[in-house]
Design a protein around this motif. Structure first.
Motif, PDB file in Angstrom:
ATOM      1  N   HIS A  10       0.881  -1.168   0.000  1.00  0.00           N
ATOM      2  CA  HIS A  10       0.000   0.000   0.000  1.00  0.00           C
ATOM      3  C   HIS A  10       0.920   1.221   0.000  1.00  0.00           C
ATOM      4  CE1 HIS A  10      -3.315  -2.706   1.044  1.00  0.00           C
ATOM      5  NE2 HIS A  10      -2.414  -3.304   1.802  1.00  0.00           N
ATOM      6  N   LEU A  11       0.763   2.093  -0.981  1.00  0.00           N
ATOM      7  CA  LEU A  11       1.681   3.211  -1.178  1.00  0.00           C
ATOM      8  C   LEU A  11       0.918   4.519  -1.234  1.00  0.00           C
ATOM      9  CD1 LEU A  11       4.618   4.121  -1.935  1.00  0.00           C
ATOM     10  CD2 LEU A  11       3.929   3.844  -4.314  1.00  0.00           C
ATOM     11  N   THR A  12       1.428   5.529  -0.531  1.00  0.00           N
ATOM     12  CA  THR A  12       0.892   6.882  -0.589  1.00  0.00           C
ATOM     13  C   THR A  12       1.973   7.781  -1.162  1.00  0.00           C
ATOM     14  OG1 THR A  12      -0.370   6.465   1.423  1.00  0.00           O
ATOM     15  CG2 THR A  12      -0.157   8.752   0.726  1.00  0.00           C
ATOM     16  N   VAL A  13       1.619   8.563  -2.184  1.00  0.00           N
ATOM     17  CA  VAL A  13       2.558   9.516  -2.781  1.00  0.00           C
ATOM     18  C   VAL A  13       1.920  10.889  -2.807  1.00  0.00           C
ATOM     19  CG1 VAL A  13       3.713   7.774  -4.213  1.00  0.00           C
ATOM     20  CG2 VAL A  13       1.816   9.063  -5.151  1.00  0.00           C
ATOM     21  N   ASN A  26      -8.495  -6.431   2.520  1.00  0.00           N
ATOM     22  CA  ASN A  26      -9.241  -5.493   1.696  1.00  0.00           C
ATOM     23  C   ASN A  26      -8.529  -4.143   1.703  1.00  0.00           C
ATOM     24  OD1 ASN A  26     -11.199  -3.447   0.947  1.00  0.00           O
ATOM     25  ND2 ASN A  26     -12.682  -5.105   0.976  1.00  0.00           N
ATOM     26  N   ASP A  27      -8.420  -3.516   0.547  1.00  0.00           N
ATOM     27  CA  ASP A  27      -7.708  -2.243   0.435  1.00  0.00           C
ATOM     28  C   ASP A  27      -8.291  -1.166   1.339  1.00  0.00           C
ATOM     29  OD1 ASP A  27      -6.237  -3.550  -1.440  1.00  0.00           O
ATOM     30  OD2 ASP A  27      -7.074  -2.488  -3.165  1.00  0.00           O
ATOM     31  N   GLU A  59      -6.215   3.763   6.644  1.00  0.00           N
ATOM     32  CA  GLU A  59      -5.834   4.618   7.764  1.00  0.00           C
ATOM     33  C   GLU A  59      -4.324   4.646   8.025  1.00  0.00           C
ATOM     34  OE1 GLU A  59      -6.744   4.597  12.442  1.00  0.00           O
ATOM     35  OE2 GLU A  59      -8.492   4.416  11.129  1.00  0.00           O
ATOM     36  N   ALA A  60      -3.668   3.499   7.981  1.00  0.00           N
ATOM     37  CA  ALA A  60      -2.233   3.447   8.311  1.00  0.00           C
ATOM     38  C   ALA A  60      -1.369   4.305   7.386  1.00  0.00           C
ATOM     39  CB  ALA A  60      -1.744   2.002   8.320  1.00  0.00           C
ATOM     40  N   PRO A  61      -1.534   4.213   6.051  1.00  0.00           N
ATOM     41  CA  PRO A  61      -0.704   5.088   5.202  1.00  0.00           C
ATOM     42  C   PRO A  61      -1.003   6.569   5.406  1.00  0.00           C
ATOM     43  CG  PRO A  61      -1.723   3.361   3.882  1.00  0.00           C
ATOM     44  CD  PRO A  61      -2.290   3.273   5.256  1.00  0.00           C
ATOM     45  N   LEU A  62      -2.258   6.907   5.693  1.00  0.00           N
ATOM     46  CA  LEU A  62      -2.577   8.312   5.962  1.00  0.00           C
ATOM     47  C   LEU A  62      -1.909   8.781   7.235  1.00  0.00           C
ATOM     48  CD1 LEU A  62      -6.346   8.555   4.999  1.00  0.00           C
ATOM     49  CD2 LEU A  62      -4.402   9.582   3.821  1.00  0.00           C
ATOM     50  N   ASP A  63      -1.945   7.943   8.276  1.00  0.00           N
ATOM     51  CA  ASP A  63      -1.278   8.298   9.530  1.00  0.00           C
ATOM     52  C   ASP A  63       0.206   8.505   9.312  1.00  0.00           C
ATOM     53  OD1 ASP A  63      -3.649   8.191  10.877  1.00  0.00           O
ATOM     54  OD2 ASP A  63      -3.262   6.269  11.849  1.00  0.00           O
ATOM     55  N   LYS A  64       0.837   7.598   8.558  1.00  0.00           N
ATOM     56  CA  LYS A  64       2.270   7.730   8.281  1.00  0.00           C
ATOM     57  C   LYS A  64       2.549   8.981   7.456  1.00  0.00           C
ATOM     58  CE  LYS A  64       3.567   2.841   8.302  1.00  0.00           C
ATOM     59  NZ  LYS A  64       4.071   1.750   7.447  1.00  0.00           N
ATOM     60  N   SER A  65       1.694   9.263   6.475  1.00  0.00           N
ATOM     61  CA  SER A  65       1.916  10.391   5.570  1.00  0.00           C
ATOM     62  C   SER A  65       1.840  11.733   6.285  1.00  0.00           C
ATOM     63  CB  SER A  65       0.882  10.384   4.445  1.00  0.00           C
ATOM     64  OG  SER A  65       0.978   9.204   3.701  1.00  0.00           O
TER      65      SER A  65
END
Length: 143
Positions: free
Chosen positions: A102-105, A122-123, A128-134
């Motif tokens: 799962h990647l956030t750019v 499920n995607d 929530e986790a990538p948003l928290d990290k971002s």
């Protein structure tokens, strides 16, 4: 082998996609397996996560992250590419093992966050986790 040489050789392998054994000592390379072991040790020690965070902090301080637009996407990873407890069955492969990245750019395609889950997750549940990290926050942190 010095760390810098191991890093340069590891980047060469990752960039060119040659096999670790393809690092020819006749061309001045050291052992490919030594580089692989060093890279694995750095991954296990969390070196790349710390380097990524330092780079993001520097970009934030210079206001160079494109917050006006961000994209979160998921990429299935074939079994055998990654191993570990994150691997799990992929529903589309009838329970064969697999994983998802799962990647956030940001708007400039700068990677903000990466997470790895089993392929059967499920995607939407992993949003929530990538948003928290971002955004540098944590849903588990006390307010």
């Amino acid at each position: 082998m010095p760390d810098r040489k191991a890093l340069c050789q590891s980047l060469f392998v990752l960039r060119t996609r040659i096999h670790w054994e393809g690092l020819l000592q006749e061309l001045g390379f050291s052992s490919g397996m030594t580089c692989w072991r060093r890279l694995a040790a750095w991954c296990e020690a969390g070196v790349w996560d710390r380097v990524h965070q330092l780079l993001l902090n520097e970009l934030r301080s210079r206001n160079q992250l494109g917050w006006e637009r961000a994209v979160i996407d998921t990429l299935p990873v074939r079994p055998g590419c990654l191993t570990g407890r994150e691997s799990g069955p992929r529903p589309v492969d009838r329970a064969r093992p697999g994983s998802k990245r799962h990647l956030t750019v940001d708007g400039q395609a700068i990677p903000l966050a990466v997470s790895l889950t089993g392929g059967n997750r499920n995607d939407v549940t992993q949003l929530e986790a990538p948003l928290d990290k971002s955004f540098g926050c944590s849903s588990t942190a006390e307010s």
